[in-house]
Design a protein around this motif. Structure first.
Motif, short mmCIF file in Angstrom:
data_model
loop_
_atom_site.label_atom_id
_atom_site.label_comp_id
_atom_site.label_asym_id
_atom_site.label_seq_id
_atom_site.Cartn_x
_atom_site.Cartn_y
_atom_site.Cartn_z
N ALA A 130 44.23 43.16 38.79
CA ALA A 130 44.79 43.33 40.13
C ALA A 130 45.06 44.80 40.42
O ALA A 130 44.82 45.29 41.53
CB ALA A 130 46.07 42.51 40.27
N VAL A 162 42.17 47.30 41.23
CA VAL A 162 41.82 47.34 42.66
C VAL A 162 42.74 48.32 43.39
O VAL A 162 42.29 49.07 44.27
CB VAL A 162 41.90 45.93 43.26
N SER A 190 48.99 42.66 50.44
CA SER A 190 49.54 42.31 49.14
C SER A 190 51.01 41.94 49.26
O SER A 190 51.46 40.92 48.72
CB SER A 190 49.37 43.48 48.17
N GLY A 235 44.90 34.03 43.13
CA GLY A 235 44.79 35.47 43.31
C GLY A 235 43.52 36.04 42.72
O GLY A 235 42.84 36.86 43.33
N LEU A 251 40.60 37.88 44.67
CA LEU A 251 40.22 39.23 44.24
C LEU A 251 38.71 39.33 44.05
O LEU A 251 38.07 40.29 44.49
CB LEU A 251 40.92 39.59 42.94
N GLY A 259 41.10 41.09 49.42
CA GLY A 259 41.45 41.73 48.16
C GLY A 259 42.94 42.01 48.05
O GLY A 259 43.53 41.85 46.97
N GLY A 302 44.69 38.73 47.34
CA GLY A 302 44.41 38.35 45.96
C GLY A 302 45.19 39.21 44.97
O GLY A 302 45.74 38.69 43.99
N GLN A 303 45.26 40.50 45.24
CA GLN A 303 46.02 41.39 44.36
C GLN A 303 47.49 40.98 44.30
O GLN A 303 48.09 40.91 43.22
CB GLN A 303 45.89 42.83 44.84
N CYS A 315 37.37 39.03 36.74
CA CYS A 315 38.34 38.16 37.41
C CYS A 315 37.98 36.69 37.21
O CYS A 315 38.85 35.85 36.93
CB CYS A 315 38.41 38.48 38.90
#
Length: 411
Positions: A238, A241, A276, A295, A299, A325, A328-329, A395
């Protein structure tokens, strides 16, 4: 870095074992401390949209950008491990006042920068400052909350931390694009805004020592190493990214859009971090395994879309990738830190969390160095695309491991 819980958005410690200090005006001190946290994290991300300009002015490659970015993490980790327990031993004020002054010196070094050596020095100062301040500031927030409400203190810490992370690139991008002295004014603004923070930290109430000082050596007890490995990997991925967005994505955006608008470049980073934070707030209290699995899946999707956006030169798709993203992070990290908090033994809690932070900051700083090396051979767009593809695959692998483990525990 003494903690009772963590803020979900940034991994900053959210509370200390020290007792709350009930003094007249503690409400004002509480908000002044939150302001200081906001400004510290704003300053450390001001350079994000400016790296492209530094490349052109000082004649260096994307590899040098990633090294400048990574040296911040190299300075931050030992500072984090030393200053957290030190603030418990000698008091918050004696750690926080020098930390804020170091942050101001870091901004001054950026404002005066005439070559790449200045940039390295400025990032080292910023890393030392944020490493020293992050634990002590969030602990001070818990101690200064007027009603002793640690949940509220943690929420304020979350908002201040994420606000700073997102505000830095956006503020620098706007000032650099629409105001004079683009590589000076953002940092002068930061120094001016830090003056109230210096005054606030100088007037913090004295706190009684709760522990003897010793550097904290990261370690993980054997019974929790399995959970630490899977959850640590999720959070590592995570934060790779985050590192990518903070170092190279602004340049990626300018190349992809064909626009040199620095506000646009900084806005992409701010958008990712905002998504996020919103995801974490919305998902707070949900089961950790599901958060990590969801997540990691998001990601992977966001990274694939980031690569495709570069391939077809689509800025709208890049923005979609940024949103996905970012969500997901946030979910992957929230799930990871929640799971680590669940399994860490009470007598080793801080040690386990220290190790977890090291993993996170390595995720921020180390992989992007590889992207920088790759960019010197393939070009930036191709390097980002390859990096995104590799991290997306990792991931999915970690997602499969976590899914199998979750099914086995549920059976």
């Amino acid at each position: 870095m003494t903690t009772d819980r963590l803020t979900p958005s940034t991994g900053a410690p959210a509370a200390s074992a020290a007792p709350a200090h009930k003094a007249p005006g503690s409400s004002g001190r509480f908000w002044a401390t939150a302001y200081t946290l906001l400004l510290m994290l704003t300053g450390t991300n001001l350079p994000t949209p400016l790296y492209r300009g530094y490349e052109q002015a000082f004649g260096f490659s994307p590899l040098m950008v990633t090294l400048i970015f990574a040296v911040y993490v190299v300075a931050l980790i030992p500072s984090l491990l030393i200053a957290g327990p030190l603030s418990d031993s000698i008091g918050r004020r004696k750690v926080l006042l020098p930390a804020v002054l170091l942050a101001a010196l870091g901004s001054l070094a950026f404002a005066l920068a005439s070559n790449v050596v200045w940039l390295f020095g400025a990032r080292i100062l910023q890393g030392l400052a944020v490493g020293a301040a992050s634990g002590a500031l969030t602990a001070a927030l818990s101690e200064l909350e007027p009603n002793g409400n640690r949940r509220r203190a943690a929420l304020v810490s979350t908002v201040a931390s994420v606000g700073g992370l997102g505000a830095g690139p956006l503020l620098a991008g706007l000032l650099a694009q629409y105001a004079p002295a683009p590589r000076v004014l953002p940092f002068v603004t930061e120094i001016v805004l830090l003056i109230p923070a210096v005054i606030a930290m100088a007037t913090l109430p004295k706190s009684r020592p709760t522990t003897k000082w010793r550097p904290r050596r990261p370690s993980v007890p054997a019974p929790v190493r399995g959970v630490f490995a899977s959850s640590g990997m999720a959070s590592f991925l995570a934060f790779t990214v985050v590192g990518l967005f903070l170092s190279l994505v602004p340049t990626y955006v300018t190349k992809l859009s064909g626009s040199s608008n620095l506000a646009l470049a900084g806005g992409a980073v701010a958008l990712m971090l905002a998504c996020s934070a919103i995801a974490q707030i919305a998902a707070s209290g949900k089961p950790a395994p599901g958060l990590q699995i969801t997540g990691l899946a998001l990601l992977a999707v966001g990274l694939v879309l980031l690569a495709v956006a570069g391939q077809i030169s689509s800025l709208p798709l890049l923005l979609v990738a940024t949103v996905i993203g970012g969500v997901g992070q946030g979910l992957a990290f929230l799930g990871g830190i929640t799971e680590i908090n669940r399994v860490a033994p009470p007598d080793r809690h801080a040690d386990v969390l220290s190790s977890f932070y090291v993993v996170i900051y390595c995720g921020v700083g180390v992989p992007v160095i590889g992207v920088g090396f790759l960019a010197t051979v393939t070009g930036l767009l191709t390097a980002v695309q390859l990096f995104a593809g590799v991290v997306a695959i990792l991931c999915l692998i970690d997602l499969a491991v976590l899914s199998r483990k979750h099914r086995a525990e549920a059976a």
